[in-house]
Structures are given as C-alpha cells and as structure tokens.
Design a protein around this motif. Structure first.
Motif, short mmCIF file in Angstrom:
data_model
loop_
_atom_site.label_atom_id
_atom_site.label_comp_id
_atom_site.label_asym_id
_atom_site.label_seq_id
_atom_site.Cartn_x
_atom_site.Cartn_y
_atom_site.Cartn_z
N GLU A 119 0.66 -1.30 0.02
CA GLU A 119 0.12 -0.03 -0.06
C GLU A 119 0.67 1.17 -0.04
OE1 GLU A 119 -3.08 2.31 3.01
OE2 GLU A 119 -3.10 0.05 2.72
N ALA A 120 1.95 1.34 0.89
CA ALA A 120 2.62 2.44 0.98
C ALA A 120 3.31 2.70 -0.47
CB ALA A 120 3.90 2.36 1.96
N VAL A 121 3.74 1.87 -1.07
CA VAL A 121 4.41 2.23 -2.31
C VAL A 121 3.62 2.58 -3.48
CG1 VAL A 121 5.95 0.93 -4.04
CG2 VAL A 121 6.28 0.33 -1.87
N VAL A 122 2.33 1.77 -3.60
CA VAL A 122 1.33 2.15 -4.55
C VAL A 122 0.85 3.72 -4.19
CG1 VAL A 122 -1.06 1.91 -5.32
CG2 VAL A 122 0.50 0.03 -4.85
N LEU A 123 0.72 3.87 -2.87
CA LEU A 123 0.07 5.34 -2.70
C LEU A 123 1.10 6.51 -3.08
CD1 LEU A 123 -1.98 4.82 0.61
CD2 LEU A 123 -2.72 5.04 -1.62
N ASP A 124 2.30 6.24 -2.41
CA ASP A 124 3.42 7.13 -2.84
C ASP A 124 3.69 7.44 -4.56
OD1 ASP A 124 4.20 7.54 -0.29
OD2 ASP A 124 5.87 6.12 -0.36
N ALA A 125 3.36 6.17 -5.33
CA ALA A 125 3.52 6.44 -6.68
C ALA A 125 2.41 7.13 -7.12
CB ALA A 125 3.65 5.20 -7.42
N VAL A 126 1.18 7.10 -6.89
CA VAL A 126 0.08 7.74 -7.25
C VAL A 126 0.26 9.27 -6.76
CG1 VAL A 126 -2.49 8.09 -7.10
CG2 VAL A 126 -1.51 5.72 -7.32
N ALA A 127 0.51 9.23 -5.43
CA ALA A 127 0.82 10.77 -5.27
C ALA A 127 1.85 11.46 -5.85
CB ALA A 127 1.16 10.79 -3.51
N ALA A 128 2.85 10.89 -6.24
CA ALA A 128 3.85 11.47 -7.17
C ALA A 128 3.38 11.85 -8.64
CB ALA A 128 5.06 10.62 -7.20
N GLY A 129 2.36 11.22 -8.91
CA GLY A 129 1.81 11.57 -10.21
C GLY A 129 1.43 10.41 -11.33
N ALA A 130 1.89 9.23 -10.75
CA ALA A 130 1.74 8.19 -11.67
C ALA A 130 0.28 7.77 -12.38
CB ALA A 130 2.12 6.64 -10.94
N ALA A 131 -0.03 7.82 -13.68
CA ALA A 131 -1.18 7.62 -13.87
C ALA A 131 -1.79 6.30 -14.00
CB ALA A 131 -1.42 8.08 -15.39
N GLY A 132 -0.95 5.13 -13.82
CA GLY A 132 -1.24 3.88 -13.63
C GLY A 132 -0.30 3.01 -12.93
N TYR A 133 -0.81 1.80 -12.46
CA TYR A 133 0.17 1.15 -11.60
C TYR A 133 -0.28 -0.40 -11.89
CZ TYR A 133 3.21 0.18 -7.73
OH TYR A 133 4.19 -0.60 -6.78
N LEU A 134 0.81 -1.22 -12.60
CA LEU A 134 0.59 -2.50 -13.05
C LEU A 134 1.52 -3.54 -12.17
CD1 LEU A 134 0.06 -3.01 -16.85
CD2 LEU A 134 -1.79 -3.33 -15.24
N LEU A 135 1.01 -4.36 -11.60
CA LEU A 135 2.09 -5.62 -11.24
C LEU A 135 2.65 -6.23 -12.24
CD1 LEU A 135 -0.13 -6.71 -7.82
CD2 LEU A 135 1.86 -4.84 -8.04
N LYS A 136 3.69 -6.74 -12.07
CA LYS A 136 4.48 -7.28 -13.42
C LYS A 136 3.79 -8.47 -13.61
CE LYS A 136 9.22 -5.37 -13.07
NZ LYS A 136 10.40 -5.16 -12.97
#
Length: 241
Positions: A119-136
């Motif tokens: 959760e912490a990594v995902v939220l940090d990425a979205v807060a930084a401006g990532a438009a999407g997040y895919l698990l490999k």
C-alpha cells in the motif's frame, strides 16, 4: 489482448483491471503511434517489455533507461507520450523519477510497472503523479492496454491496486469533515463574489452568523484564506465559475 477495460465503477471488482477516466481531456495521440520510454535496471526485463509493446502497430518504444537519472535525460530529449518504469531503480528511484517527470515534463504520462504491491509504495507512486500502476505478474496480457489508457488521459490499475485505492478513497470520504447545508451555501455565495452583508440579507441572518459559517467551513476544510475557500468551491462544484 482483445478485451477492453471497463470504465471506473463505483467500487473495484476483483479480477479485472480498471481504466479510470482522467482530467486531461482530448486524446492528443490520436492517429499516430504512441511513443514510449522503458525504464528498468534489468536488461532482460526491458527486452521482454519491448517485445510486448513492439508486437502491435500502435506503440513504439523509442528509448530505454537503466536508472532514474538516465530516464530523465531520455524524457527531456524525446518527449515521449508514456514512460513505463519500475519503482526500484538505481541513481533515482521510480517514485522520485515520477515526481520529476510530472513536474518538468507534464505532457508525459507515467505508468509504473512493479513487483511491489504494498500500500505505501502504491500510494507514494500515485501521489507522485503516476497515471497507472501495474503489477508485473499481469504485465504480459495488460501492458499494451494500460499504455494506451494512460496515453488517453485515463488511469489504469491492476485489480489489487485498484481495490486498494478505492478502499483508501472510501476511508478518506468517511473521515472527511462534511459541511452543513448552510455552510455550503455561504461558501458558494462567497465564491460567487457576494459580500458578507449581501449574503446575510439573502439568507435572512446576521453578518456575524455568516462569519461564523465561513469560519466553521474553513476550519473543517483546513483552509486559511478566502482565496483558498473560493478555489475549493470551484473545484468541488459548489460554484459555477
């Protein structure tokens, strides 16, 4: 690769990734191939991602980067539509690289592709401006679709990530201090340029009461200035401006 992602639901459903309509509006990439830069510190991973993306006729990988600082140089030189990057990279990690890209090159969208689903990594990425997040683990079948979605100005998230974000938004909504009907009315009238005396006359209350409603609204929203209150009203749809 033929299945299309559905639009954002009221709540995330397990088992399907979601494309979230974004605020960017018109698709600026219509009629041409999407230009993508890949960033991952493992050459084998980059080769696999390039193979997936280059296998169609809508996406072109224009460059690769093995670390965050090299990535920033590639983005500056090439102005790609989308960056696909890992979170864990040397020199500059993916979170900070995302933040730098969104600040310095706002027309480039970022899709994070990572093994990290915490959760912490995902939220940090979205807060930084990532438009999407895919698990490999889902990348093979979804990567092209995800790149196309974020290039259109949408968000795109793996099922578990989408569920995490929706749960967090629901939690924040429950905790958010809600304005009373009268407080919303006062905020709207302020945003429309009404003076306190005019608002008091319209609502058949005293100026002191109007000031009290304004103060309560600002306290609940953690807002300190009238200008910020007006911006809140415009963003929140309380004002037609």
């Amino acid at each position: 690769m033929g299945r299309s992602s559905s639009r954002v639901p009221a709540r995330a459903e397990p088992g399907s990734s979601r494309a979230y309509p974004g605020p960017e509006g018109r698709d600026r990439t219509r009629g041409r191939r999407l230009r993508v830069v890949l960033a991952d510190d493992h050459p084998v991973v980059r080769a696999g991602l390039r193979h997936i993306l280059d296998s169609g006729d809508t996406i072109e990988v224009v460059a690769e980067a093995e670390d965050g600082r090299t990535l920033l140089r590639r983005v500056q030189a090439l102005s790609p539509d989308v960056v696909v990057m890992d979170v864990s990279m040397p020199e500059l990690n993916g979170i900070e690289a995302t933040r730098a890209i969104r600040r310095q090159f706002p027309t480039t969208r970022v899709l994070v592709l990572s093994v990290h689903g915490a959760e912490a990594v995902v939220l940090d990425a979205v807060a930084a401006g990532a438009a999407g997040y895919l698990l490999k683990e889902t990348a093979t079948e979804e990567l092209q679709r995800a790149v196309s979605a974020v290039a259109r100005g949408e968000g795109y998230f793996s099922p578990g990530v989408a569920g995490l974000l929706v749960n967090r938004l629901n939690e924040r909504a429950r905790q958010r201090p809600l304005l009373s009907a009268r407080e919303r009315e006062v905020v709207q009238l302020i945003s429309e340029g009404e003076r306190l005396g005019q608002i008091a006359a319209k609502l058949f209350v005293s100026i002191a009461t109007v000031k009290s409603h304004r103060a309560n609204a600002m306290r609940k929203l953690s807002i300190r200035t009238t200008a910020d209150l007006i911006r809140y009203a415009i963003r929140g749809g309380l004002s037609p401006l």
